[in-house]
Scaffold this active site. Sequence first.
Site, PDB file in Angstrom:
ATOM      1  N   GLN A 116      69.176  -0.113  18.215  1.00  0.00           N
ATOM      2  CA  GLN A 116      70.242   0.853  18.190  1.00  0.00           C
ATOM      3  C   GLN A 116      71.978   0.261  17.762  1.00  0.00           C
ATOM      4  O   GLN A 116      72.199   0.139  16.382  1.00  0.00           O
ATOM      5  CB  GLN A 116      70.473   1.591  19.541  1.00  0.00           C
ATOM      6  CG  GLN A 116      69.297   2.491  19.664  1.00  0.00           C
ATOM      7  CD  GLN A 116      69.476   3.329  20.931  1.00  0.00           C
ATOM      8  OE1 GLN A 116      70.522   3.435  21.484  1.00  0.00           O
ATOM      9  NE2 GLN A 116      68.405   4.129  21.493  1.00  0.00           N
ATOM     10  N   CYS A 117      72.350  -0.307  18.770  1.00  0.00           N
ATOM     11  CA  CYS A 117      73.591  -1.151  18.333  1.00  0.00           C
ATOM     12  C   CYS A 117      73.204  -2.539  17.648  1.00  0.00           C
ATOM     13  O   CYS A 117      74.078  -3.082  16.930  1.00  0.00           O
ATOM     14  CB  CYS A 117      74.432  -1.483  19.653  1.00  0.00           C
ATOM     15  SG  CYS A 117      74.089  -2.951  20.511  1.00  0.00           S
ATOM     16  N   GLY A 356      64.302 -31.504  36.874  1.00  0.00           N
ATOM     17  CA  GLY A 356      65.484 -30.768  36.880  1.00  0.00           C
ATOM     18  C   GLY A 356      65.489 -29.648  38.094  1.00  0.00           C
ATOM     19  O   GLY A 356      66.555 -29.692  38.758  1.00  0.00           O
ATOM     20  N   PHE A 801      79.751   2.301  25.327  1.00  0.00           N
ATOM     21  CA  PHE A 801      79.737   3.318  26.470  1.00  0.00           C
ATOM     22  C   PHE A 801      80.998   3.631  27.302  1.00  0.00           C
ATOM     23  O   PHE A 801      80.857   3.674  28.295  1.00  0.00           O
ATOM     24  CB  PHE A 801      78.785   2.428  27.485  1.00  0.00           C
ATOM     25  CG  PHE A 801      77.508   1.762  26.913  1.00  0.00           C
ATOM     26  CD1 PHE A 801      76.478   2.632  26.361  1.00  0.00           C
ATOM     27  CD2 PHE A 801      77.365   0.302  26.657  1.00  0.00           C
ATOM     28  CE1 PHE A 801      75.270   1.716  25.705  1.00  0.00           C
ATOM     29  CE2 PHE A 801      76.413  -0.251  26.208  1.00  0.00           C
ATOM     30  CZ  PHE A 801      75.201   0.571  25.753  1.00  0.00           C
ATOM     31  N   SER A1083      80.319  12.723  24.070  1.00  0.00           N
ATOM     32  CA  SER A1083      79.030  13.132  23.347  1.00  0.00           C
ATOM     33  C   SER A1083      79.315  14.026  22.241  1.00  0.00           C
ATOM     34  O   SER A1083      78.664  14.709  21.709  1.00  0.00           O
ATOM     35  CB  SER A1083      78.164  13.781  24.310  1.00  0.00           C
ATOM     36  OG  SER A1083      77.956  13.032  25.229  1.00  0.00           O
ATOM     37  N   GLU A1264      75.661  11.203  26.238  1.00  0.00           N
ATOM     38  CA  GLU A1264      75.792  11.014  27.854  1.00  0.00           C
ATOM     39  C   GLU A1264      74.897  11.643  28.790  1.00  0.00           C
ATOM     40  O   GLU A1264      74.484  11.346  29.797  1.00  0.00           O
ATOM     41  CB  GLU A1264      77.223  11.219  28.319  1.00  0.00           C
ATOM     42  CG  GLU A1264      78.417  10.703  27.246  1.00  0.00           C
ATOM     43  CD  GLU A1264      79.511  11.175  27.692  1.00  0.00           C
ATOM     44  OE1 GLU A1264      80.631  10.639  28.225  1.00  0.00           O
ATOM     45  OE2 GLU A1264      79.856  12.180  27.252  1.00  0.00           O
TER      46      GLU A1264
HETATM   47  C1  LIG Z   1      69.510 -17.929  33.413  1.00  0.00           C
HETATM   48  C2  LIG Z   1      68.658 -18.772  34.387  1.00  0.00           C
HETATM   49  C3  LIG Z   1      67.698 -18.219  35.434  1.00  0.00           C
HETATM   50  C4  LIG Z   1      67.061 -19.142  36.211  1.00  0.00           C
HETATM   51  N1  LIG Z   1      66.321 -18.616  37.137  1.00  0.00           N
HETATM   52  C5  LIG Z   1      65.534 -19.340  38.048  1.00  0.00           C
HETATM   53  C6  LIG Z   1      64.933 -18.619  38.977  1.00  0.00           C
HETATM   54  O1  LIG Z   1      64.265 -17.445  39.094  1.00  0.00           O
HETATM   55  N2  LIG Z   1      64.011 -19.737  40.031  1.00  0.00           N
HETATM   56  C7  LIG Z   1      64.563 -20.881  40.062  1.00  0.00           C
HETATM   57  O2  LIG Z   1      63.895 -21.795  40.841  1.00  0.00           O
HETATM   58  N3  LIG Z   1      65.410 -21.528  38.957  1.00  0.00           N
HETATM   59  C8  LIG Z   1      65.949 -20.797  38.103  1.00  0.00           C
HETATM   60  N4  LIG Z   1      66.990 -21.164  37.513  1.00  0.00           N
HETATM   61  C9  LIG Z   1      67.085 -22.740  37.359  1.00  0.00           C
HETATM   62  C10 LIG Z   1      66.215 -23.531  36.694  1.00  0.00           C
HETATM   63  O3  LIG Z   1      64.756 -23.569  36.864  1.00  0.00           O
HETATM   64  C11 LIG Z   1      66.644 -24.805  36.747  1.00  0.00           C
HETATM   65  O4  LIG Z   1      68.124 -25.017  36.051  1.00  0.00           O
HETATM   66  C12 LIG Z   1      65.952 -25.967  35.858  1.00  0.00           C
HETATM   67  O5  LIG Z   1      64.772 -26.056  36.454  1.00  0.00           O
HETATM   68  C13 LIG Z   1      66.767 -27.287  35.980  1.00  0.00           C
HETATM   69  O6  LIG Z   1      65.960 -28.049  34.997  1.00  0.00           O
HETATM   70  P1  LIG Z   1      66.713 -28.734  33.602  1.00  0.00           P
HETATM   71  O7  LIG Z   1      65.729 -29.504  32.892  1.00  0.00           O
HETATM   72  O8  LIG Z   1      67.347 -27.808  32.811  1.00  0.00           O
HETATM   73  O9  LIG Z   1      67.683 -29.557  34.300  1.00  0.00           O
HETATM   74  P2  LIG Z   1      69.065 -29.847  33.793  1.00  0.00           P
HETATM   75  O10 LIG Z   1      70.035 -28.941  33.672  1.00  0.00           O
HETATM   76  O11 LIG Z   1      68.865 -30.726  32.548  1.00  0.00           O
HETATM   77  O12 LIG Z   1      69.445 -30.994  34.879  1.00  0.00           O
HETATM   78  C14 LIG Z   1      69.712 -30.731  36.142  1.00  0.00           C
HETATM   79  C15 LIG Z   1      70.017 -31.710  37.116  1.00  0.00           C
HETATM   80  O13 LIG Z   1      68.800 -32.405  37.694  1.00  0.00           O
HETATM   81  C16 LIG Z   1      68.977 -34.113  37.300  1.00  0.00           C
HETATM   82  N5  LIG Z   1      67.617 -34.327  36.817  1.00  0.00           N
HETATM   83  C17 LIG Z   1      67.063 -33.823  35.707  1.00  0.00           C
HETATM   84  N6  LIG Z   1      65.758 -34.510  35.431  1.00  0.00           N
HETATM   85  C18 LIG Z   1      65.747 -35.390  36.498  1.00  0.00           C
HETATM   86  C19 LIG Z   1      64.837 -36.617  36.845  1.00  0.00           C
HETATM   87  N7  LIG Z   1      63.884 -36.751  36.098  1.00  0.00           N
HETATM   88  N8  LIG Z   1      65.335 -37.451  37.504  1.00  0.00           N
HETATM   89  C20 LIG Z   1      66.415 -37.156  38.529  1.00  0.00           C
HETATM   90  N9  LIG Z   1      67.219 -36.413  38.101  1.00  0.00           N
HETATM   91  C21 LIG Z   1      66.964 -35.274  37.065  1.00  0.00           C
HETATM   92  C22 LIG Z   1      69.894 -34.082  36.227  1.00  0.00           C
HETATM   93  O14 LIG Z   1      70.714 -35.262  36.653  1.00  0.00           O
HETATM   94  C23 LIG Z   1      70.932 -32.777  36.504  1.00  0.00           C
HETATM   95  O15 LIG Z   1      71.761 -33.157  37.741  1.00  0.00           O
HETATM   96  C24 LIG Z   1      67.465 -20.265  36.283  1.00  0.00           C
HETATM   97  C25 LIG Z   1      68.444 -21.046  35.583  1.00  0.00           C
HETATM   98  C26 LIG Z   1      68.993 -20.331  34.592  1.00  0.00           C
HETATM   99  C27 LIG Z   1      70.025 -20.851  33.517  1.00  0.00           C
HETATM  100  S1  FES Z   2      70.373  -2.238  20.510  1.00  0.00           S
HETATM  101 FE1  FES Z   2      69.671  -3.445  22.325  1.00  0.00          FE
HETATM  102  S2  FES Z   2      71.854  -3.892  23.111  1.00  0.00           S
HETATM  103 FE2  FES Z   2      72.195  -2.189  21.928  1.00  0.00          FE
END
Ligand SMILES: Cc1cc2nc3c(=O)[nH]c(=O)nc-3n(C[C@H](O)[C@H](O)[C@H](O)COP(=O)(O)OP(=O)(O)OC[C@H]3O[C@@H](n4cnc5c(N)ncnc54)[C@H](O)[C@@H]3O)c2cc1C
Ligand code: FES
Length: 1332
Positions: A116-117, A356, A801, A1083, A1264
């Site tokens: 849509q958008c 992480g 909206f 609308s 709407e």
């Molecule tokens: C939109 C979104 C939704 C999410 N939803 C969930 C969810 O539903 N449930 C949930 O549990 N999590 C959720 N997360 C969190 C996500 O799972 C964690 O941010 C992710 O697992 C971190 O891993 P990374 O590799 O991206 O870490 P990074 O951001 O790369 O690092 C994170 C930290 O870990 C440290 N680190 C990384 N690897 C090591 C290592 N090997 N040894 C020592 N330190 C280390 C780093 O130094 C840093 O401080 C969400 C995150 C986002 C952005």
């Molecule tokens: S079509 Fe998906 S946000 Fe507008």
Amino acid sequence: MSAGREGDDLYFYINGKKVMENHADPEMTLLSFLREKLRLTGTKFGCGGGGCGACTVMVSRYRPATKEIIHYSANACLLPLCQLHGAAVTTVEGIGSTKTRIHPVQERIAKAHGSQCGFCTPGMVMSMYTLLRNRPQPTMEDITETLAGNLCRCTGYRPIIDGCRTFCQETNCCQTNGSGNCCLDGGKSTEEPEQEKPQLFDREEFLPLDPTQELIFPPELILMAETASPRTLTFHGERTSWVFPTSLEELVRLKTSNPEAPLVMGNTNIGPEIKYKGVVHPLIISPTRVTELFEVTQTPQGVWLGAGCSLSEVRSLLEKLVPQFPDEKTELFKALIQQLGNLGSQQIRNVASLGGNIMSAYPNSDLNPVLAAGNCKLSAISSGGRREVSLNQDFFVSFGKTVLKPEEIVVSVFIPFSRKWEFVRAFRQAPRKESSFATVTTGMRVFFSEASRVVQDISIYYGGMGPTTVSAARTCKALIARPWDDEVLSRAYDVLLDELALPPSEPGGKVEFRRSLTLSFLFKFNLEILQKLREANVITDELPEKIRPLPREIQPSLQEFQHVPKLQSDLDPVGRPIMHRSAISQATGEAVYCDDVPRTDGELSLALVTSSRAHAKITGLDASEALRIPGVVDVITAKDIPGTKVLTMFGYDEELLAEKEVSCVGQIVCAVVADTRAHAKQGAAAVKVSYEDLPDPIFTAEEAIEKSSFFEPRRMIEKGSVTEAFKSVDRVHEGEIRVGGQEHFYMETQSMLVIPIGEETEFNVYVSTQWPTFTQGTVAKMLGIPSNRVTCHIKRIGGAFGGKITKTSILASIASVAAWKTNRAVRCVLDRGEDMLITGGRHPLLGRYKVGFMNDGSIVAADIQCYINAGNAVDESIQVTEKILLHIDNVYNIPNLRASCAACRTNLPSNTAFRGFGVPQSLIVIENIVDNVAAVLGRPADQIREINMYKGKSVTHYKFEFSPENMLRCWDECKAKSDYSARRRDVEQFNQQHRWKKRGLSIVPIKYGIAFAEAFLNQAAALVHIYTDGSVLVTHGGAEMGQGIHTKMQQVASRELHIPPSQIYISETSTSTVPNTCPSAASFGTDSNGMAVKNACQTLFQRLQPIREKYPKGSWKSWVNAAFFEKISLSATGFHRGPDLHMDWDKMEGQPYAYYVFGACCCEVELDCLTGDSRTVRTDIVADIGRSLNPSVDIGQIEGAFMQGLGLYTLEELKYSPSGLLYTRGPSQYKIPAVCDMPLQFNVYLLSDSHNPHAIYSSKGIGEPILSLGSTVFFAIKEAIAAARSESGLVGPFPLDSPATPERVYLACASPFTQKIPVSKPGSFKPWALNI
Ligand SMILES: Cc1cc2nc3c(=O)[nH]c(=O)nc-3n(C[C@H](O)[C@H](O)[C@H](O)COP(=O)(O)OP(=O)(O)OC[C@H]3O[C@@H](n4cnc5c(N)ncnc54)[C@H](O)[C@@H]3O)c2cc1C
Ligand code: FES
Ligand code: FES
């Protein structure tokens, strides 16, 4: 490490082309690089935090160890550019374009009307494309999982899913509609022969998917990975350096000398920290090339997984292992797989690493409680050597902190096999079922003595119950060495309750909910364990019901609409399901949105400085530090505004930039302009504003009522004699309902680009607004120049909206002042968080009522008081109060009705127009009254609705005559199509058979007034040019924001000019071509602009009449040419005066609407009483929209509006701190509906044989009305709750506020667990969030 040092070259591929970047900035994300540097603007910025999927791209890598190429989707907004060394990135531009060949995914989403958008479309396309690269014939489950992290605010997902479904093998025939017919034939068990049913799209047209046509992985990258000897790479940016070690020793060395430097893997934790918290890391270490971190080793005790493995890899590794071992050995594996399936989105899981996740130590991490309960351990390394550390209660020490020393690196994680008689389970509850952090999450493990019910060992961990993952150690102790039976467990609940107490003002709120969820999860665990013990013949007890997950399989849906009349020419597109005219370019990423307009020479970026106080005097503003930041050019304050400094509405002034005083958190104080967005933001963060707080800010409606803080006038309407009528009724019921506000969450945030032309104070304003004329006028006033110097251009809007009318004008004015002052182009694109903080949304409402009715169910009198929270500025709040009152009757003829509505003036950001403009709030008040009348009488709500409906020739409470015939037809048809009576019986049966799952079925009607009560807003104009080559350019006053207005205008012009739509083009909406326009709102856009286009085209067609008569055998092109040579003007304006509507509030009468749209909706939900989660299993909507101009566009509006309503009434919750700061400032905190919220069966029927003499070609406006029918889900949930309450002996009406979030639903179910939770006395503590 300092900036400016020589670094290595970053080397990767984008869309098959090599990119060599010799100054890669470690702070730059792939998204910025694509959009700002390469001008590949198909990849969109929707949130910047991994929460919306608009920026999805495919990343491909070569794995030398296994010699395989892997493809995965990722969020470009979180991908550090530096991390891409050696990778190949594919963006939406790389898979197909209109210049070459479009890709089947792009084609199918577009042609199935899934765009849509279009702002979400490239992200959807790329998620689906990646899936097809890995699995050319996916299942429906694959598709829904793939799209779980892609948000769309327009479509309601059904058409996207239907487009994607065509790739599934099983769609050759779904065989699911029960009749033996194929779902794709368009319907079942109807009298009409199948072949005659019109379809929304034709599958036969689709290009086949040919995997051999895809871009190949660059051989050069394979060669590089195979042959180049790895060496350390470093990249240096302005503030941050990045280093890529190649060996574990080097990594250890680097970490030892830089213990504070983060190890960036997926960047899903560090990225948002840098972006939102302004954290600067002088050095980032990326261990992604250290092979030891990716090794997987199996031992007899379990498996060691490399800490660098992504969560998707962990899941698929575990999934591969499970079938290789006896069931009993993989209990922990299965619990982890389940948890991983719900953690974040696929894009997040594809990059986020296991190490992480553990080391981020989120309090509500999904993995940590399971790993801890499962006795997992990790292997950490530092210069001091290696050690193994148990993941137990001692591991997580505080928020985001573990026992590991800063220099320690997690190399791998050990996941043990489970033993015979050991059971592991994981549970979670989240604000949205998918792609959402959990509210509470848990891992539970129990080990029984051989073939007995005696607990030998148990461990239970929770997330979301404090600042860290917590162990329920005392509870476990109460269970150890005891038999697993009711008595012991009942004691365990008490211990658990005591052990995991949360203070009433705990951050995150939801204290009662969180506490009782811990009990619910233990109970769920108990049910599962009993099942296991029974299966193993350890117990013979009669078992309680087995709890199955909520249903989630999306079924094919029906969309029923009418054929065009038999005599209509095949060339006439009116009434046909024509695809949105930009859908293909939206799907290829070629469609241009405001922020896609290329940068102009010397362009500046603007960032806003907003108030951190709700009510305060500004005592100082120090911009000196900001001005010292490299790249910062100027700071714009109120003093710089050359013209009017305020926007005046309803006699109230709203300051553009606060000068002396602020009246809400988020009010704009000043703006910083700089050479880049990053510098402007740094500048804004460096501006120091000092405040002196003023006393007693007002936040809630109750506080406003107490202090009489209102915007005047307050409106009131009365019919009959309410006071008298109450004396003669059988029963009286009084109550209150609160309807929460709603964030627009248009996918494209507020965006504008102001370009000074350079002479005579002339400005071009490219802006994403629904009302160009208002923006033009406001900009002109603020600059003190005439409107003829300001031209607003709108190509398209990425969703609006109602949120892009007044607020956009204020922002565009500030950007214009900056452009005027600096004499440079200024671009302002709000971050998602800023947008949510500043621009307000739907008004929260407090409704109080008293209703009098007879024992037969007829409502005799109602007295209703509504209070909306307007915020700190009046904006359009008074009109909203009016529309609330005009719809307070909905479809009911209440002979004595009194209603009042006041706009409360509070210290929250000002609220504004939002789709439905008060009606969604109004409808739920009156429907709740009817629902409660039914509950008092113990009768089904649909009967009470029917009894009280308008019938025959009717008159509303504002003395407007109308016929409710089509409303009653919608109602009856909805009941019939949904098979309401039979399903009601089924629901009752289901509820008798299930204790912890309940179903609810509800049907709600609507009557919705179309057009503006302010007569002058119902006008429209158009300008149509015919060029000598026969092509036609149409311009009109409507803005294209996804609602398909340009497509409909093209259809109108095509019919009137008798030429195919392909010869008609609509370039943009602009104030220089069509002046003095009205907003695209209410609308009414198609009604008014359609008539104006028709008028202009008819003028032109008539002008060509003599030519046609002269050359009857000529063609369109030859007639046009001849006309030119005969000096006949080929350009015409069109105008539509619109209806003269009015409302006299003193007399309480008028004709505020041109006509009504009617509809009815039936929804069935299934509710999990132990978590508060629910799923809409089926929705049937019947809508009377006259003769649809374009059924695909109109059905799209119906589905999209319904889903936005579902969000409003069940999901979307704004939370404010006690000092008035909005907490919910992004998709991580604020949940709009995702694919997981779509009704499993979503049927839409357009009422046949309906005509409307008041609008173009007998159509009706539909943008709407259907939003309010999302409330059907609310009432179905309410019915399911009532069934749950009856299990606890509770009958009759009960309060339930909107949205019916899992928290509210769960608490309303009043289960034995909620009843255990002590409720803190209001006033005895400071709650974490305000109840707005
Ligand atoms: C939109 C979104 C939704 C999410 N939803 C969930 C969810 O539903 N449930 C949930 O549990 N999590 C959720 N997360 C969190 C996500 O799972 C964690 O941010 C992710 O697992 C971190 O891993 P990374 O590799 O991206 O870490 P990074 O951001 O790369 O690092 C994170 C930290 O870990 C440290 N680190 C990384 N690897 C090591 C290592 N090997 N040894 C020592 N330190 C280390 C780093 O130094 C840093 O401080 C969400 C995150 C986002 C952005
Ligand atoms: S079509 Fe998906 S946000 Fe507008
Ligand atoms: S912009 Fe990247 S996920 Fe929203």
